[in-house]
Write a protein that holds these residues in place. Structure first.
Motif, mmCIF file in Angstrom:
data_model
loop_
_atom_site.group_PDB
_atom_site.id
_atom_site.type_symbol
_atom_site.label_atom_id
_atom_site.label_comp_id
_atom_site.label_asym_id
_atom_site.label_seq_id
_atom_site.Cartn_x
_atom_site.Cartn_y
_atom_site.Cartn_z
ATOM 1 N N THR A 15 0.917 -1.303 0.001
ATOM 2 C CA THR A 15 0.116 -0.198 0.210
ATOM 3 C C THR A 15 0.743 1.171 0.110
ATOM 4 O OG1 THR A 15 -1.589 1.315 1.274
ATOM 5 C CG2 THR A 15 -0.215 0.023 2.440
ATOM 6 N N SER A 16 0.243 2.313 -0.330
ATOM 7 C CA SER A 16 1.059 3.545 -0.324
ATOM 8 C C SER A 16 0.837 4.213 0.935
ATOM 9 C CB SER A 16 0.485 4.462 -1.678
ATOM 10 O OG SER A 16 -0.852 4.773 -1.367
ATOM 11 N N LYS A 17 0.006 3.961 1.766
ATOM 12 C CA LYS A 17 -0.148 4.678 2.936
ATOM 13 C C LYS A 17 1.096 4.572 3.968
ATOM 14 C CE LYS A 17 -5.247 3.535 3.460
ATOM 15 N NZ LYS A 17 -6.141 2.944 3.786
ATOM 16 N N PRO A 18 1.421 5.925 4.337
ATOM 17 C CA PRO A 18 2.508 5.881 5.220
ATOM 18 C C PRO A 18 2.391 5.428 6.473
ATOM 19 C CG PRO A 18 1.513 8.056 5.062
ATOM 20 C CD PRO A 18 0.766 7.155 4.180
ATOM 21 N N ARG A 19 3.431 5.098 7.265
ATOM 22 C CA ARG A 19 3.534 4.537 8.558
ATOM 23 C C ARG A 19 4.566 5.374 9.398
ATOM 24 N NH1 ARG A 19 3.812 -0.550 6.213
ATOM 25 N NH2 ARG A 19 5.801 -0.926 7.100
ATOM 26 N N LEU A 31 13.853 1.420 0.876
ATOM 27 C CA LEU A 31 13.771 -0.023 1.339
ATOM 28 C C LEU A 31 12.650 -0.505 0.685
ATOM 29 C CD1 LEU A 31 15.540 -0.044 4.772
ATOM 30 C CD2 LEU A 31 16.571 -0.502 2.889
ATOM 31 N N LEU A 32 11.828 0.097 0.137
ATOM 32 C CA LEU A 32 10.364 -0.449 -0.495
ATOM 33 C C LEU A 32 9.547 -1.020 0.487
ATOM 34 C CD1 LEU A 32 12.106 -2.105 -3.688
ATOM 35 C CD2 LEU A 32 11.213 0.060 -3.399
ATOM 36 N N TRP A 33 9.078 -0.285 1.440
ATOM 37 C CA TRP A 33 8.138 -0.803 2.677
ATOM 38 C C TRP A 33 7.084 -0.238 2.086
ATOM 39 C CZ3 TRP A 33 5.818 3.295 5.120
ATOM 40 C CH2 TRP A 33 6.487 4.585 4.973
ATOM 41 N N ARG A 34 6.837 0.708 1.220
ATOM 42 C CA ARG A 34 5.614 1.255 0.706
ATOM 43 C C ARG A 34 5.688 1.488 -0.814
ATOM 44 N NH1 ARG A 34 3.338 7.240 1.786
ATOM 45 N NH2 ARG A 34 5.121 8.256 1.155
ATOM 46 N N PHE A 35 4.347 1.526 -1.567
ATOM 47 C CA PHE A 35 4.418 1.916 -2.836
ATOM 48 C C PHE A 35 4.537 3.448 -2.896
ATOM 49 C CE2 PHE A 35 2.398 3.388 -6.680
ATOM 50 C CZ PHE A 35 2.974 2.575 -7.600
ATOM 51 N N PRO A 36 5.793 3.978 -3.257
ATOM 52 C CA PRO A 36 5.677 5.676 -3.415
ATOM 53 C C PRO A 36 4.701 5.992 -4.417
ATOM 54 C CG PRO A 36 7.472 4.577 -4.642
ATOM 55 C CD PRO A 36 6.558 3.423 -4.068
ATOM 56 N N PRO A 37 3.841 7.060 -3.824
ATOM 57 C CA PRO A 37 2.936 7.720 -4.888
ATOM 58 C C PRO A 37 3.572 8.379 -5.830
ATOM 59 C CG PRO A 37 2.474 8.085 -2.385
ATOM 60 C CD PRO A 37 3.547 7.474 -2.612
ATOM 61 N N ARG A 38 3.053 8.447 -7.033
ATOM 62 C CA ARG A 38 3.845 9.027 -8.190
ATOM 63 C C ARG A 38 2.615 9.551 -9.168
ATOM 64 N NH1 ARG A 38 5.475 3.935 -9.452
ATOM 65 N NH2 ARG A 38 4.773 3.108 -11.642
ATOM 66 N N ARG A 39 3.018 10.879 -9.871
ATOM 67 C CA ARG A 39 2.030 11.143 -10.773
ATOM 68 C C ARG A 39 2.337 10.556 -12.064
ATOM 69 N NH1 ARG A 39 3.153 14.513 -14.860
ATOM 70 N NH2 ARG A 39 4.948 15.410 -13.757
ATOM 71 N N TYR A 205 -2.620 10.732 -9.683
ATOM 72 C CA TYR A 205 -1.655 9.944 -8.855
ATOM 73 C C TYR A 205 -1.808 8.377 -8.774
ATOM 74 C CZ TYR A 205 0.666 14.290 -7.573
ATOM 75 O OH TYR A 205 1.415 15.435 -7.897
ATOM 76 N N LEU A 206 -0.772 7.823 -9.031
ATOM 77 C CA LEU A 206 -0.880 6.305 -8.626
ATOM 78 C C LEU A 206 -0.546 6.038 -7.243
ATOM 79 C CD1 LEU A 206 1.188 4.705 -11.720
ATOM 80 C CD2 LEU A 206 -1.519 4.644 -11.319
ATOM 81 N N GLN A 207 -1.398 5.407 -6.660
ATOM 82 C CA GLN A 207 -1.078 5.069 -5.032
ATOM 83 C C GLN A 207 -1.459 3.593 -4.716
ATOM 84 O OE1 GLN A 207 -2.785 7.927 -2.496
ATOM 85 N NE2 GLN A 207 -3.482 9.208 -3.961
#
Length: 207
Positions: A15-19, A31-39, A205-207
């Motif tokens: 998921t792209s949600k931050p922790r 370290l790829l712990w989440r999907f980075p949102p990008r335009r 944005y892709l999230q």
């Protein structure tokens, strides 16, 4: 096989949600712990707008379409402001002119084909929102989008807003979003709702 392995991996499906704790350690997600949102890229933005409005021409092969009024010559290229069916093909079929920016999509870091671009920048500027909100292309496609929604769902504003949001953002609007968009539709028409959706972060944005 390699693509299938990548897109079905746990890393890719994050998921792209931050922790909060993870942000302290690795804010850039190296370290790829989440999907980075990008335009979305410029080409994808244009193709998605056409697809949502119902005007995407899916013809394959053959001569490409022109963003400018001419192909030859060294100067005096005038960008086209409106397009018909032949100009509503996927952007991969666009004929580019070196050193000439492509209408509103130049603001979204679309290369001008004047030089090699192995890695594209992803800027975020006010000009992008202003261009996409006010360009003749976006305004006309918003009208087509509104007509599509009316044709498919009738004249009930609540149903129209739900359907338009689902088409543009692949989900139903949240209560707060729905309230704002319904008010906008009642006061200024469904076309303005469609213009807003084209400019929304959920669409862009892709999230």
């Amino acid at each position: 096989k390699l693509h299938r392995l990548i897109v079905t991996s746990h890393t890719y499906l994050q998921t792209s949600k931050p922790r909060e704790m993870a942000l302290r350690v690795d804010a850039d997600s190296r370290l790829l712990w989440r999907f980075p949102p990008r335009r979305l890229e410029a080409e994808a933005i244009r193709d998605c707008i056409l697809s949502i409005s119902g005007k995407l021409n899916q013809k394959t092969g053959g001569r490409g379409f022109d963003f400018f009024d001419q192909r030859g010559g060294l100067s005096d290229y005038h960008p086209k402001e409106t397009f018909e069916k032949d100009g509503w093909r996927r952007m991969i079929y666009a004929h580019k002119v070196r050193m000439q920016s492509v209408d509103i999509f130049g603001a979204f870091d679309c290369p001008d084909a004047g030089q090699m671009k192995p890695r594209r920048t992803r800027s975020i500027t006010p000009l992008q929102s202003l261009s996409l909100l006010n360009s003749p292309f976006a305004i006309r496609q918003a009208g087509f989008f509104a007509n599509r929604v009316r044709k498919e769902k009738g004249e009930a504003i609540k149903t129209q807003v739900d359907h338009a949001f689902r088409l543009a953002c692949s989900r139903l609007p949240r209560p707060g979003e729905k309230e704002v968009l319904e008010k906008l539709a009642k006061e200024y028409g469904l076309e303005q709702v469609c213009r807003v959706l084209f400019n929304s972060s959920t669409f862009m944005y892709l999230q």
